[in-house]
Design a protein around this motif. Structure first.
Motif, PDB file in Angstrom:
ATOM      1  N   ARG A   7       0.828  -1.215   0.000  1.00  0.00           N
ATOM      2  CA  ARG A   7       0.000   0.000   0.000  1.00  0.00           C
ATOM      3  C   ARG A   7       0.856   1.257   0.000  1.00  0.00           C
ATOM      4  NH1 ARG A   7      -4.946  -2.064   3.839  1.00  0.00           N
ATOM      5  NH2 ARG A   7      -5.963  -3.208   2.172  1.00  0.00           N
ATOM      6  N   ARG A   8       1.967   1.231   0.749  1.00  0.00           N
ATOM      7  CA  ARG A   8       2.878   2.385   0.734  1.00  0.00           C
ATOM      8  C   ARG A   8       3.468   2.558  -0.659  1.00  0.00           C
ATOM      9  NH1 ARG A   8       4.452   0.416   5.622  1.00  0.00           N
ATOM     10  NH2 ARG A   8       6.311  -0.569   4.748  1.00  0.00           N
ATOM     11  N   LEU A   9       3.866   1.447  -1.268  1.00  0.00           N
ATOM     12  CA  LEU A   9       4.482   1.498  -2.587  1.00  0.00           C
ATOM     13  C   LEU A   9       3.532   2.081  -3.626  1.00  0.00           C
ATOM     14  CD1 LEU A   9       6.836   0.756  -4.488  1.00  0.00           C
ATOM     15  CD2 LEU A   9       5.689  -1.429  -4.846  1.00  0.00           C
ATOM     16  N   ILE A  10       2.312   1.573  -3.701  1.00  0.00           N
ATOM     17  CA  ILE A  10       1.401   2.059  -4.743  1.00  0.00           C
ATOM     18  C   ILE A  10       0.909   3.473  -4.455  1.00  0.00           C
ATOM     19  CG2 ILE A  10       0.701  -0.246  -5.462  1.00  0.00           C
ATOM     20  CD1 ILE A  10      -1.968   0.235  -4.008  1.00  0.00           C
ATOM     21  N   ASP A  67       1.615   4.297 -12.856  1.00  0.00           N
ATOM     22  CA  ASP A  67       1.862   4.617 -14.259  1.00  0.00           C
ATOM     23  C   ASP A  67       3.105   3.883 -14.763  1.00  0.00           C
ATOM     24  OD1 ASP A  67      -0.340   6.305 -14.386  1.00  0.00           O
ATOM     25  OD2 ASP A  67       0.833   8.082 -13.846  1.00  0.00           O
ATOM     26  N   ARG A  68       4.146   3.820 -13.930  1.00  0.00           N
ATOM     27  CA  ARG A  68       5.371   3.127 -14.315  1.00  0.00           C
ATOM     28  C   ARG A  68       5.117   1.620 -14.475  1.00  0.00           C
ATOM     29  NH1 ARG A  68      10.362   3.873 -16.635  1.00  0.00           N
ATOM     30  NH2 ARG A  68      11.400   1.907 -16.257  1.00  0.00           N
ATOM     31  N   PHE A  69       4.326   1.067 -13.553  1.00  0.00           N
ATOM     32  CA  PHE A  69       3.979  -0.349 -13.648  1.00  0.00           C
ATOM     33  C   PHE A  69       3.250  -0.634 -14.958  1.00  0.00           C
ATOM     34  CE2 PHE A  69       1.237  -4.009 -13.067  1.00  0.00           C
ATOM     35  CZ  PHE A  69       2.090  -4.929 -12.479  1.00  0.00           C
ATOM     36  N   ASP A  70       2.262   0.219 -15.274  1.00  0.00           N
ATOM     37  CA  ASP A  70       1.521   0.041 -16.527  1.00  0.00           C
ATOM     38  C   ASP A  70       2.445   0.156 -17.730  1.00  0.00           C
ATOM     39  OD1 ASP A  70      -0.830  -0.377 -15.176  1.00  0.00           O
ATOM     40  OD2 ASP A  70      -1.612   1.655 -15.490  1.00  0.00           O
ATOM     41  N   ALA A  71       3.382   1.087 -17.687  1.00  0.00           N
ATOM     42  CA  ALA A  71       4.304   1.258 -18.802  1.00  0.00           C
ATOM     43  C   ALA A  71       5.211   0.038 -18.955  1.00  0.00           C
ATOM     44  CB  ALA A  71       5.152   2.515 -18.599  1.00  0.00           C
TER      45      ALA A  71
END
Length: 81
Positions: A52-55, A62-66
């Protein structure tokens, strides 16, 4: 590993014994499993809090999606006629 004793009141002992019996386990084995389950639960709570802290960090999603292409398109379930 040596066994030891723990002093608890009769009511708690009876409750634990009933739970162990329902699980088909000795109280010794039941308490060992209970301790392991609680340790696992604590680890999951820690992992959840970290996630939860990370997201919550700006730009992470956005970086994860990319990097991974985002979530797959939602599958449509067949509808009943």
């Amino acid at each position: 590993m040596a066994d030891t004793s723990v002093k608890i009141d009769d009511t708690t002992r009876n409750r634990l014994k009933a739970l162990a019996d329902d699980a088909g386990m000795s109280m010794k084995d039941y308490l060992a499993r209970l301790a392991a389950d609680k340790e696992h639960e604590k680890l999951l709570d820690t992992a959840t809090a970290s996630f939860r802290r990370l997201i919550g960090e700006p730009g992470i999603l956005d970086r994860f999606d990319a990097d991974f292409g985002g979530l797959p398109p939602a599958a449509t379930a067949p509808q009943a006629a």
